[in-house]
Design an enzyme around this catalytic site. Structure first.
Site, PDB file in Angstrom:
ATOM      1  N   LYS A 260      -8.069 -22.572   3.946  1.00  0.00           N
ATOM      2  CA  LYS A 260      -7.424 -23.512   3.029  1.00  0.00           C
ATOM      3  C   LYS A 260      -7.210 -24.851   3.721  1.00  0.00           C
ATOM      4  O   LYS A 260      -6.684 -24.921   4.826  1.00  0.00           O
ATOM      5  CB  LYS A 260      -6.091 -22.943   2.535  1.00  0.00           C
ATOM      6  CG  LYS A 260      -5.438 -23.774   1.437  1.00  0.00           C
ATOM      7  CD  LYS A 260      -4.197 -23.077   0.894  1.00  0.00           C
ATOM      8  CE  LYS A 260      -3.602 -23.848  -0.280  1.00  0.00           C
ATOM      9  NZ  LYS A 260      -2.401 -23.182  -0.822  1.00  0.00           N
TER      10      LYS A 260
ATOM     11  N   CYS B 273      -5.332 -21.300  -4.309  1.00  0.00           N
ATOM     12  CA  CYS B 273      -4.118 -21.621  -5.045  1.00  0.00           C
ATOM     13  C   CYS B 273      -4.013 -23.106  -5.364  1.00  0.00           C
ATOM     14  O   CYS B 273      -4.732 -23.635  -6.195  1.00  0.00           O
ATOM     15  CB  CYS B 273      -2.901 -21.121  -4.269  1.00  0.00           C
ATOM     16  SG  CYS B 273      -1.399 -21.011  -5.297  1.00  0.00           S
TER      17      CYS B 273
ATOM     18  N   GLU C 131      -5.122 -14.422  -3.304  1.00  0.00           N
ATOM     19  CA  GLU C 131      -4.680 -15.056  -2.062  1.00  0.00           C
ATOM     20  C   GLU C 131      -3.789 -14.088  -1.267  1.00  0.00           C
ATOM     21  O   GLU C 131      -2.911 -13.442  -1.832  1.00  0.00           O
ATOM     22  CB  GLU C 131      -3.896 -16.321  -2.414  1.00  0.00           C
ATOM     23  CG  GLU C 131      -3.232 -17.014  -1.249  1.00  0.00           C
ATOM     24  CD  GLU C 131      -2.314 -18.141  -1.716  1.00  0.00           C
ATOM     25  OE1 GLU C 131      -1.964 -18.996  -0.888  1.00  0.00           O
ATOM     26  OE2 GLU C 131      -1.939 -18.161  -2.917  1.00  0.00           O
TER      27      GLU C 131
END
Length: 538
Positions: free
Chosen positions: A353, A403, A291
């Site tokens: 995301k 994540c 990330e």
């Protein structure tokens, strides 16, 4: 047999009921309630040992059994709420204490304020358990439930509801949900069917049964324990998905860039060069970075940086997935993964995301002042769509998540089951890219790896993990860890992975199954209580 089982569930044993009634008479005194709260808090805190990296999963059943025992000793809804809150508070402080490192060490928040913020979070998390136990205590008094009904029907259901609510209310914070402790227990066989919250319910069911081993209903409890663990073991041999397509060679990069250097201008150039060298060191069907491995917007990168990576993808016949923030404007930007394919005519792939971290990636209304107490770069991202297309790598389809997103199994299941026509089939491989450097050398790394293993169990898909400080790993479609890099080290994990196709029950139904099962359990408790009242009235 059916009548015997019914009579046992309806039975009110005088010795047990009198004992609980006598204990209840003293529950109104604060010292006794305070004492039980202390036991519950210690049991909650001890529950962290059931999760990775410790893995003593039987302790979680004991931990929940202690909670239920303390609640059952009380006579009031208030005592149930206080005991439940104490348990949830201890559970949360021990389970996510590493948030202090993110807020103080790397976020720059004063130590007392960081400790206070962690305590306030635990207070909120404890409220879920408080409501669950208070609700169970209220229904017990209202329906005059027997101990078997409480332990086997009501308490497991209210516990499962509290876990589920914690996973979505206020955007959700389902870390150290009880079911994660059982990715290595016999209960893991149920994961593809009822998911992590289903395992939470089963853990609570087993804890309730443990308390009945000294009760006249012990034969029911013993049989239920044997049946539950036996069925879970047997389900591990059920194949829900099947291999599809060819093996992929993968290279997963672990840069080990210190968090206090990651966004520091004096170190950015070194990190960019390190990742460029690591990406181009050797070809693979898929090369993935962590990330925000590139911690700058594309417009801020050195001239030609991304173009060189795209050219390498074409020359080496490699597919690249790069963690990078992408900006639409000065105030609109996303935490993204950018994909490069070997075909010259192919468009750039992009995944944004969707499920953002409160306070770290988006600022809840009214909490700007709190975020301003910390030095968090790129702290107010824009959300991506809920359902996004996977990245085509040869004959496999790789679906990234970033994540924190892999804590939300139902959202991943929704992406796999979303209708998208004949244009694209569901993803065959999952990929998590993370940066856990925020939490230092803590148990957060092992806990997150365990969460990824649960997602593989639920979906029957392999999970690749490319992380900054760990745990970079390859997990197969049965949740088994195939290989990993040592945490807090720089390196590249090279492996081959087989994509999987097919639908598990969890992909098809998500959390609906366990919500339905727990509702049926509560309805069953109500029906049995009504039957008993009618029998007593005759």
């Amino acid at each position: 047999m059916r009548c015997w089982l019914k009579n046992c569930l309806l039975r009110r044993t005088p010795t047990f009921e009198m004992r609980f009634r006598r204990a209840s008479a003293t529950d109104r005194t604060p010292p006794r309630t305070t004492e039980r709260m202390l036991y519950a808090a210690l049991a909650g805190a001890g529950g962290v040992l059931a999760f990775a990296p410790f893995g003593y999963w039987p302790l979680q059943l004991v931990s929940l059994a202690i909670l239920f025992y303390q609640v059952l000793r009380g006579a009031t809804v208030k005592s149930g709420a206080l005991i439940g809150w104490a348990y949830g508070f201890g559970w949360s402080v021990a389970g996510v204490h590493w948030l202090y490192v993110a807020m103080h060490t790397f976020g720059g928040m004063a130590a007392p304020l960081a400790a206070l913020a962690l305590a306030l979070l635990a207070v909120l998390m404890g409220a879920y358990t408080a409501l669950a136990m208070a609700g169970a205590a209220w229904l017990r008094r209202r329906w005059l439930l027997s101990l078997p009904q409480m332990n086997l029907l009501l308490l497991p259901a209210t516990w499962a509801w509290s876990e589920w609510a914690r996973g979505w209310l206020f955007t959700g914070f389902p870390w150290v949900s009880a079911g994660y402790a059982h990715n290595i227990s016999p209960l893991a066989g149920f994961a593809p069917v009822i998911g992590v919250y289903g395992l939470s319910w089963l853990a609570a069911l087993c804890a309730g049964a443990l308390l009945l081993l000294a009760h006249p209903s012990r034969w029911i409890a013993s049989g239920l324990l044997a049946l539950t663990f036996g069925a879970g073991f047997a389900l591990q041999f059920v194949t829900w998905t099947h291999a599809e397509g060819s093996l992929l060679s993968v290279r997963l990069l672990q840069g080990n860039v210190a968090q206090d250097e990651k966004f520091n201008g004096a170190h950015l150039g070194q990190a960019l060069q390190m990742y460029a060298n690591a990406i181009t060191a050797e070809r693979a069907d898929l090369i993935a970075t962590p990330e925000t491995a590139l911690a700058l917007f594309p417009s801020q990168l050195p001239a030609g940086y991304l173009a060189r990576l795209a050219r390498y993808a074409q020359l080496s016949n490699s597919h690249l997935l790069i963690g990078i923030p992408l900006a639409e404007s000065a105030t609109v930007y996303s935490n993204s993964v950018l994909g490069f394919s070997p075909a010259p005519e192919s468009k750039l792939y992009r995944y944004d995301k969707h499920h953002l971290v409160p306070f770290g990636e988006f600022i809840p209304a009214g909490f700007r002042w709190f975020v301003d107490l910390m030095a968090i770069p790129l702290g107010d991202f824009t959300r991506g769509p809920v359902v996004q297309a996977p990245f085509q790598v040869k004959d496999q389809r790789v679906l990234p998540n970033i994540c924190y997103e892999d804590l939300f199994g139902e959202e991943i299941a929704e992406q796999l089951s979303a209708p998208n026509g004949a244009r694209q089939r569901p993803a065959s491989i999952l990929l998590n890219v993370s940066n856990l450097a925020w939490y230092g050398d803590s148990i957060a790394i092992a806990q997150h790896l365990q969460i990824s293993q649960m997602r593989s169990l639920e979906t029957g898909r392999p999970m690749l993990r490319a992380t900054n400080t760990g745990a970079t790993a390859v997990i197969d479609g049965r949740g088994q860890l195939i290989s990993r890099l040592a945490p807090n080290s720089r390196g590249t994990l090279a492996a081959t992975v087989q994509g999987m196709a097919g639908m598990t029950p969890y992909i098809l139904f998500g959390n609906k199954l366990i919500i339905g099962i727990s509702l049926l359990a509560v309805a069953g408790a109500a029906i049995l209580a009504r039957i008993r009242r009618k029998n007593r009235a005759i």
